[in-house]
Design a protein around this motif. Structure first.
Motif, short mmCIF file in Angstrom:
data_model
loop_
_atom_site.label_atom_id
_atom_site.label_comp_id
_atom_site.label_asym_id
_atom_site.label_seq_id
_atom_site.Cartn_x
_atom_site.Cartn_y
_atom_site.Cartn_z
N ARG A 351 0.82 -1.21 0.00
CA ARG A 351 0.00 0.00 0.00
C ARG A 351 0.87 1.27 0.00
NH1 ARG A 351 -2.77 -2.63 4.10
NH2 ARG A 351 -2.36 -0.97 5.62
N GLU A 352 1.91 1.28 0.84
CA GLU A 352 2.76 2.46 0.89
C GLU A 352 3.53 2.64 -0.42
OE1 GLU A 352 6.17 4.62 3.68
OE2 GLU A 352 5.32 2.69 4.30
N ALA A 353 3.94 1.54 -1.02
CA ALA A 353 4.62 1.63 -2.30
C ALA A 353 3.71 2.26 -3.35
CB ALA A 353 5.08 0.25 -2.75
N LEU A 354 2.44 1.86 -3.38
CA LEU A 354 1.50 2.44 -4.33
C LEU A 354 1.36 3.95 -4.10
CD1 LEU A 354 -1.28 -0.30 -4.41
CD2 LEU A 354 0.12 0.44 -6.34
N ALA A 355 1.38 4.37 -2.84
CA ALA A 355 1.26 5.79 -2.53
C ALA A 355 2.43 6.59 -3.12
CB ALA A 355 1.18 6.01 -1.03
N HIS A 356 3.61 5.94 -3.22
CA HIS A 356 4.78 6.61 -3.77
C HIS A 356 4.83 6.54 -5.30
CE1 HIS A 356 6.97 7.83 -0.19
NE2 HIS A 356 6.69 6.66 0.37
N LEU A 357 3.90 5.81 -5.90
CA LEU A 357 3.92 5.61 -7.35
C LEU A 357 2.95 6.53 -8.10
CD1 LEU A 357 4.21 1.72 -7.47
CD2 LEU A 357 6.00 3.41 -7.98
N VAL A 358 2.26 7.39 -7.35
CA VAL A 358 1.31 8.32 -7.98
C VAL A 358 1.99 9.68 -8.12
CG1 VAL A 358 -0.91 9.48 -7.76
CG2 VAL A 358 -0.69 7.09 -7.07
N ASP A 359 2.28 10.07 -9.35
CA ASP A 359 2.97 11.34 -9.63
C ASP A 359 1.92 12.45 -9.79
OD1 ASP A 359 4.57 13.40 -10.43
OD2 ASP A 359 5.67 12.25 -11.93
N ARG A 360 1.51 13.01 -8.65
CA ARG A 360 0.45 14.02 -8.66
C ARG A 360 0.81 15.24 -9.49
NH1 ARG A 360 1.19 12.19 -3.54
NH2 ARG A 360 -0.55 11.02 -2.60
N ASP A 361 2.06 15.69 -9.34
CA ASP A 361 2.46 16.90 -10.07
C ASP A 361 2.36 16.69 -11.58
OD1 ASP A 361 2.92 18.32 -7.76
OD2 ASP A 361 5.04 17.77 -7.65
N ALA A 362 2.77 15.53 -12.06
CA ALA A 362 2.68 15.25 -13.49
C ALA A 362 1.23 15.17 -13.94
CB ALA A 362 3.42 13.96 -13.82
N ALA A 543 -10.13 19.37 14.83
CA ALA A 543 -8.95 18.55 15.10
C ALA A 543 -9.27 17.07 14.93
CB ALA A 543 -8.44 18.83 16.51
N LEU A 544 -10.45 16.65 15.36
CA LEU A 544 -10.84 15.25 15.21
C LEU A 544 -11.03 14.88 13.73
CD1 LEU A 544 -13.41 15.00 18.15
CD2 LEU A 544 -11.23 13.77 18.00
N LEU A 545 -11.62 15.77 12.96
CA LEU A 545 -11.82 15.50 11.54
C LEU A 545 -10.50 15.45 10.79
CD1 LEU A 545 -14.97 17.74 11.06
CD2 LEU A 545 -14.90 15.25 10.86
N ILE A 546 -9.57 16.31 11.16
CA ILE A 546 -8.24 16.26 10.57
C ILE A 546 -7.56 14.94 10.92
CG2 ILE A 546 -5.93 17.28 10.67
CD1 ILE A 546 -7.36 20.01 10.97
N ARG A 547 -7.76 14.49 12.17
CA ARG A 547 -7.18 13.20 12.56
C ARG A 547 -7.75 12.05 11.73
NH1 ARG A 547 -4.62 9.85 15.71
NH2 ARG A 547 -5.67 8.06 16.66
N LEU A 548 -9.03 12.11 11.39
CA LEU A 548 -9.62 11.09 10.52
C LEU A 548 -8.89 11.05 9.18
CD1 LEU A 548 -13.46 11.60 11.15
CD2 LEU A 548 -12.03 9.69 11.93
N ASN A 549 -8.67 12.21 8.62
CA ASN A 549 -7.92 12.29 7.36
C ASN A 549 -6.56 11.62 7.52
OD1 ASN A 549 -7.12 13.78 4.64
ND2 ASN A 549 -5.51 14.22 6.11
N ASP A 550 -5.87 11.94 8.60
CA ASP A 550 -4.52 11.42 8.80
C ASP A 550 -4.50 9.91 9.00
OD1 ASP A 550 -3.85 14.05 8.57
OD2 ASP A 550 -3.24 14.32 10.66
N ILE A 551 -5.52 9.38 9.68
CA ILE A 551 -5.56 7.93 9.92
C ILE A 551 -5.70 7.17 8.61
CG2 ILE A 551 -6.91 6.04 10.92
CD1 ILE A 551 -7.68 7.94 13.20
N VAL A 552 -6.68 7.55 7.79
CA VAL A 552 -6.93 6.79 6.56
C VAL A 552 -5.82 7.01 5.53
CG1 VAL A 552 -8.37 8.56 5.43
CG2 VAL A 552 -8.72 6.14 4.90
N CYS A 553 -5.26 8.23 5.50
CA CYS A 553 -4.20 8.49 4.53
C CYS A 553 -2.88 7.87 4.96
CB CYS A 553 -4.03 10.00 4.33
SG CYS A 553 -5.43 10.78 3.48
N ASN A 554 -2.58 7.90 6.25
CA ASN A 554 -1.33 7.29 6.72
C ASN A 554 -1.34 5.77 6.60
OD1 ASN A 554 -0.10 9.72 7.37
ND2 ASN A 554 -0.82 9.71 9.48
#
Length: 594
Positions: A351-362, A543-554
Motif C-alpha cells: 500500500r505504501e509503495a502504491l502511494a509513492h507511485l502516484v505522480d500528482r504533479d505530473a 482537530a478530530l476531523l483532521i485526525r480522521l484524514n490522517d488515519i486513513v491516509c497514513n
C-alpha cells in the motif's frame, strides 16, 4: 517546481481554482524564497472578488428551453438511490431540500422559512435538537401541499434498513423527527450533533403521498423513483435513463419570477470534449456538465467564443481506492465480500509503495491544469479542516525499497511475487480521457516498481449507475484498484468522512449502497469518527476531523490525487452561480439567459 508546473499553477490561481495561500506554500516547500514567491504570485493578477449573483428576470418563464449536455446522463431520479453526481443533478431539477449551500458555502433556505440558528432559537444550545420552520404555500407538482408529514416520511424512508438508501448515513444520527405542527418539525438527536444541517440539506425531501407506501423492502418499486413529484422549478415530462431527461416550467413554483426557462432538456451520452465543444464552440447547448477534460484542450475550445469555463471551488477529490476485500473470491454469490481479505493489498509495504507511485504533479501538469490541485490528503477545504500532513510524494526508489524490504521479489518477467502471489492488479475507472491518461501514468510508474497493472475503463453510466445486477459498478468494486472523484455535498466534512466507517461497508446485504466502498476497517478511525459526531466545540471537532484524514491516509487505504473544482461550461448568454458544494444544479431555479 518546473517551469511548466509553475505556468499551470499560475493559471489555476488566476482562475480561482488554486487558493493563493496554498500556491505560496507549494513554492516555499519547493525551496523558493518568500520574496520571490510573492513576486510569482503577482503574475497571477490580483485576487478576484466574486461579484454577488443577482437574479434579474421580473417574470416567470419566457426564457425558452435550457439545454444541458451531460456526458454521463442521469440513470435514477431519486437522489436517495443515486450513487453518482449525475443522478443528483437530475433529481435536483425537480426536487428540493430544506436549504442549500451557495457558492461560498453559506446556507440558504429553500423549503424552509428560515435557516435555523442559535440566535433564532432553531438550534438548541445543547446540540441535541434542531427546529425547522417550513415555508407555507408550497405545493408538490401534483397539487398536494408541502407539510411536515413530507419531512417525517423522508426521514422514515431513508433510515429504514430495508430501504437501502445511499443517504442512510446522513439521516441515521436523527433519533426522531417530531411533527410540532403542520409546518414545523424538530429533529432530535441521541447526542450533541454539530453537523445538524446534513439531514434535509444534502439531499431532497420526498412527498409523503408517493413514498410512505414504499418504506422498506418495497423502496425500489416506488413509481416516483423514475417519475419524480417534487416542489422544484420544473415538472417531470419524460425520462430515458442515461439518454434524455425533460421537464417543463412549474407554474406554481414557490419562488417569485422563477424559473426563467420554460422547459429544460438534458441530453446524456457522448464524451466530455464533445460537450465542451457543443457549448463553447457550436453554441448548441447552454451547459456542459462535469467536463473532465485536459485543461489545455478546454483552453483551446474556449477560444471558440460562444462560452466560458467555470471552476467552482469546493472539496471534491479524485483519488485511488485500494480494495481491502478479495475481488476474486466469491462468497454467497458475492465478490469483494466484506468477510474476505485481499490477497496482497493488506500488506502495508504494498500500500505504501502504491502511494509513492502516484505522480500528482505530473497528473496535474499534463491533465488537470486549472481543474486540479495536487494533494496527498483526502480532506481539503475549508481551511479549518486542512491537515498539515505532507504525505508521501512520488518516489520510485522508495517504492522499490519498500517492496524489496517486504519480501516481494522480481521474477524473470520483472513482476514481483511473494509466496506464489504475483503483484498483478486490475485497475478500473470510468471511461474519460483524463482518467485513462492518469491510469497510464500510474501504470508506467508501477511497472518500474515490478507491479503489473491491467487497465479497465467502464462506461460512466454503468460505473456510476445504480443497477444492482451489473458487476461493473464502482460500489461493487470487482477490481483491485479503482479511481474516481467523490463529491463533497457541503462545506462541513463530517458526513464526508463517514466514507471509511466500518458499519457502512458496501455489500449485497445493503444493495451495495454502503458508502465504505474500500471495505477498509479501522477501530481507531471508527472511535474518532464517533467522537467527532458529538463534539460541539468547533476547534476540537476540526482537530478530530483532521485526525480522521490522517488515519486513513497514513494507512494508505486510499491515495489522494487532486482536489477538483467543479468544471462546467456555460454559454456566454447564461447567467448562473455554480456551487462547488453539492450538485451544480442546486441553484438551477436562479439560472437565466441575460
Amino acid at each position: 517546481m518546473h517551469e511548466d508546473q509553475l505556468r499551470a499553477a499560475l493559471r489555476a490561481v488566476a482562475a480561482g481554482a488554486l487558493p493563493r495561500r496554498r500556491f505560496i506554500a507549494q513554492l516555499i516547500a519547493a525551496g523558493v524564497p518568500l520574496p520571490l514567491a510573492a513576486a510569482l504570485l503577482a503574475q497571477a493578477g490580483p485576487a478576484r472578488a466574486q461579484s454577488p449573483f443577482v437574479y434579474k428576470p421580473t417574470r416567470r418563464g419566457g426564457g425558452g428551453v435550457l439545454r444541458i449536455l451531460m456526458w454521463q446522463g442521469p440513470t435514477h431520479l431519486n437522489q436517495h438511490f443515486g450513487s453518482g453526481a449525475k443522478d443528483t443533478f437530475g433529481a435536483r431539477m425537480f426536487c428540493e431540500p430544506l436549504a442549500r449551500y451557495d457558492r461560498e458555502g453559506n446556507l440558504e433556505a429553500l423549503l424552509a422559512a428560515e435557516v435555523p440558528t442559535l440566535a433564532n432559537g432553531g438550534v438548541a444550545r445543547d446540540g441535541l435538537s434542531v427546529t425547522w420552520k417550513l415555508k407555507r404555500g408550497v405545493t408538490w407538482h401534483d397539487g398536494e401541499p408541502f407539510t411536515a408529514d413530507d419531512v417525517v416520511t423522508t426521514w422514515e424512508f431513508t433510515r429504514h434498513p430495508d430501504t437501502g438508501a445511499f443517504t442512510f448515513g446522513t439521516y441515521a444520527p436523527v433519533k426522531l423527527v417530531r411533527k410540532l405542527d403542520t409546518h414545523t418539525v424538530r429533529l432530535e438527536f441521541d447526542k450533541p450533533t454539530p453537523a445538524w444541517a446534513e439531514a434535509f440539506v444534502l439531499s431532497v425531501v420526498l412527498p409523503h403521498k408517493h413514498f410512505a407506501p414504499y418504506i422498506g423492502a418495497k423502496s425500489r418499486d416506488a413509481p416516483a423513483n423514475f417519475k419524480p413529484v417534487g416542489t422544484g422549478p420544473y415538472r417531470f415530462v419524460e425520462f430515458r435513463p442515461g439518454d434524455m431527461l425533460r421537464g417543463e416550467l412549474n407554474p406554481a413554483y414557490h419562488l417569485p419570477n422563477r424559473p426563467h426557462f420554460d422547459a429544460f432538456e438534458i441530453k446524456g451520452g457522448g464524451d466530455a470534449v464533445s460537450a465542451a465543444r457543443a457549448v463553447m464552440q457550436s453554441g448548441d447547448y447552454d451547459v456542459g456538465w462535469n467536463l473532465q477534460v485536459e485543461d489545455d484542450v478546454l483552453t483551446r475550445i474556449e477560444r471558440g467564443g460562444r462560452g466560458r469555463m467555470d471552476f467552482a471551488p469546493g472539496g471534491d477529490i479524485e483519488y485511488l481506492l485500494l480494495n481491502h476485500a478479495d475481488p476474486w473470491k466469491e462468497v454467497d454469490g458475492e465478490r469483494s465480500h466484506p468477510s474476505t481479505r485481499h490477497p496482497f493489498l493488506l500488506d502495508p509495504a504494498v500500500r505504501e509503495a502504491l502511494a509513492h507511485l502516484v505522480d500528482r504533479d505530473a497528473i496535474q501538469r499534463v491533465i488537470y491544469g486549472r481543474a486540479g490541485v495536487p494533494t496527498s490528503n483526502f480532506l481539503n477545504n475549508p481551511a479549518a479542516f486542512n491537515s498539515r500532513r505532507a504525505g508521501p510524494g512520488f518516489d520510485l526508489a522508495k517504492a522499490n525499497a519498500l517492496l524489496d524490504a517486504g519480501g516481494w521479489v522480481r521474477g524473470g518477467d520483472g513482476v514481483r511475487a511473494k509466496g506464489g502471489q504475483r503483484l498483478k492488479m486490475l485497475f478500473q475507472t470510468s471511461a474519460s480521457a483524463p482518467r485513462q491518461k492518469t491510469q497510464a501514468i500510474i501504470k508506467h510508474s508501477a511497472q518500474a516498481a515490478g507491479i503489473e497493472m491491467e487497465l479497465k475503463a467502464v462506461t460512466p453510466a454503468v460505473f456510476f449507475g445504480g443497477d444492482i445486477a451489473n458487476p461493473d459498478t464502482n460500489t461493487k468494486f470487482y477490481a483491485d484498484l479503482q479511481m474516481f472523484t467523490v463529491t463533497r455535498a457541503g462545506p462541513d466534512p463530517g458526513r464526508f468522512m463517514e466514507l471509511f466507517c466500518s458499519w457502512l461497508v458496501a455489500s449485497k446485504a445493503n444493495k451495495w449502497n454502503g458508502r465504505n466502498i474500500t471495505r477498509w476497517r479501522n477501530d481507531d478511525y471508527d472511535r474518532t469518527f464517533r467522537a467527532a459526531e458529538g463534539e460541539v466545540d468547533p476547534v476540537k471537532r476540526a482537530a478530530l476531523l483532521i485526525r480522521l484524514n490522517d488515519i486513513v491516509c497514513n494507512d494508505h487505504a486510499i491515495v489522494p490525487i487532486v482536489v477538483r473544482p467543479k468544471p462546467t461550461a456555460l454559454a456566454n448568454s447564461l447567467q448562473a452561480s455554480i456551487g462547488g458544494w453539492g450538485s451544480e444544479a442546486a441553484s438551477v431555479h436562479d439560472w437565466y439567459r441575460g
